[in-house]
Design an enzyme around this catalytic site. Structure first.
Site, PDB file in Angstrom:
ATOM      1  N   LYS A   1       0.894  -1.166   0.000  1.00  0.00           N
ATOM      2  CA  LYS A   1       0.000   0.000   0.000  1.00  0.00           C
ATOM      3  C   LYS A   1       0.928   1.210   0.000  1.00  0.00           C
ATOM      4  CE  LYS A   1      -4.114   1.817   2.265  1.00  0.00           C
ATOM      5  NZ  LYS A   1      -4.887   2.141   1.065  1.00  0.00           N
TER       6      LYS A   1
HETATM    7  N1  PMP Z   1      -7.475  -1.432  -3.311  1.00  0.00           N
HETATM    8  C1  PMP Z   1      -6.941  -0.220  -3.141  1.00  0.00           C
HETATM    9  C2  PMP Z   1      -6.164   0.397  -4.252  1.00  0.00           C
HETATM   10  C3  PMP Z   1      -7.103   0.467  -1.930  1.00  0.00           C
HETATM   11  O1  PMP Z   1      -6.583   1.682  -1.752  1.00  0.00           O
HETATM   12  C4  PMP Z   1      -7.864  -0.150  -0.906  1.00  0.00           C
HETATM   13  C5  PMP Z   1      -8.061   0.577   0.390  1.00  0.00           C
HETATM   14  N2  PMP Z   1      -6.999   0.317   1.270  1.00  0.00           N
HETATM   15  C6  PMP Z   1      -8.405  -1.418  -1.132  1.00  0.00           C
HETATM   16  C7  PMP Z   1      -8.203  -2.039  -2.352  1.00  0.00           C
HETATM   17  C8  PMP Z   1      -9.208  -2.104  -0.079  1.00  0.00           C
HETATM   18  O2  PMP Z   1      -8.392  -2.469   1.000  1.00  0.00           O
HETATM   19  P1  PMP Z   1      -8.935  -2.571   2.482  1.00  0.00           P
HETATM   20  O3  PMP Z   1     -10.172  -3.399   2.427  1.00  0.00           O
HETATM   21  O4  PMP Z   1      -7.845  -3.235   3.223  1.00  0.00           O
HETATM   22  O5  PMP Z   1      -9.231  -1.189   2.950  1.00  0.00           O
END
Ligand code: PMP
Length: 296
Positions: free
Chosen positions: A159
């Site tokens: 991330k």
């Molecule tokens: N894809 C992207 C590009 C994101 O930024 C997020 C948000 N973090 C997600 C998927 C979903 O991840 P999560 O469920 O862990 O928030």
């Protein structure tokens, strides 16, 4: 979100070991994180003072930092403790937390071997704004102009700030056309995800979702799969072609921010939130009650 600009709020931000006044949580303009995107972060939510999946988020933050070759100067336990502490200190119940890690300004250039690894945690109020009946109207998506990159070209499971450049570009473009978000394909042309959320479809009572082989396997995605399986709903993770969009009945996004939110349109295809979407929206809402989180 309405409210004062994000550099003009009241409160405190945890910054490299201390709580600093919100308006003073600054970094230098010659920070490596800004120039070369050496920055990783998390998006975390608290419900009624309880942080949802704190350990998973912290683990992902450490994994992301590791993928960018950044050695975390604090332990996982410290990061967890700080996030719990900042909620108490700031008097927050329903909140969004943003831990961020970035390389500082000791060296200026591609190489940043001796740059400090900075860590900050900010938290702000984030109530559940949207009533279920409004969310059931669904989001309108359009296919993005940019694609999720080949895993051989970037650490795509991190991330990391650098991976969001194409998300902002894609989202801006479709917002100008009146859509809420962009649906991104991957480098091979398969459906990948939205700009900040994962995507699911239903067909004949079965859930279909893209295999997260070149994008984040979201924590909400994993929770949703677990909730579906608990209901006896079959979940198929596979490569999905955009030509299949017409075969699906329901569609929804999952993410820390959007939770489980129905999609009503992708380009020229329409979807109607049905029993599966509504069930999983309810189940997710129950999963994030403070009592359920505390019992986790
Ligand atoms: N894809 C992207 C590009 C994101 O930024 C997020 C948000 N973090 C997600 C998927 C979903 O991840 P999560 O469920 O862990 O928030």
């Amino acid at each position: 979100m309405a409210g004062p600009a994000f550099d003009q709020r009241e409160g405190h931000i945890w910054y490299n070991g201390d709580y600093v006044d919100w308006k003073d949580a600054k970094m230098h303009v010659l920070s490596h994180g800004l120039h070369y995107a050496s920055s990783v972060f998390e998006g975390v939510r608290a419900y009624g003072g309880e942080i949802f999946k704190l350990e998973q988020h912290t683990n992902r933050l450490f994994a992301s930092a590791d993928m960018l070759g950044m050695e975390m100067p604090y332990s996982r336990e410290e990061l967890n403790r700080i996030q719990i502490e900042i909620l108490e200190k700031e008097g927050l119940q329903d909140a969004y937390l943003r831990p961020i890690v970035w390389r500082g300004s000791e060296m200026m250039g591609i190489s940043a071997q001796s740059n400090r690894i900075n860590v900050a945690v900010a938290a702000w109020e984030w109530p559940s704004y949207f009533k279920p009946e409004d969310r059931l109207k669904g989001l309108r998506l359009a296919t993005a102009e940019w694609r999720r990159p080949d895993p051989r070209t970037i650490p795509c499971r991190a991330k990391a700030a650098g991976l969001y450049m194409i998300c902002t570009l894609s989202k801006h473009k479709v917002e100008r056309q009146g859509f809420n978000d962009a649906m991104m394909l991957d480098f091979e042309g398969y459906i990948a995800e939205a700009t900040g959320a994962n995507i699911f479809f239903t067909k004949n009572g079965v859930l279909h979702t893209p295999t997260p082989d070149c994008f984040l396997d979201g924590i909400t995605r994993q929770t949703t799969i677990e909730l579906a399986k608990r209901r006896g709903i079959e979940v198929i993770e596979r490569k999905i072609r955009p030509e299949e969009l017409g075969d699906f009945e329901e569609c929804f996004l999952t993410g820390t921010a959007v939770e489980v939110t129905p999609v009503s349109v992708i380009d020229n295809y329409g979807f109607t939130p049905g029993d599966i979407t509504k069930q999983l929206m309810d189940d997710y809402t129950n999963e994030v009650t403070p009592k359920a989180i505390a019992a986790e």
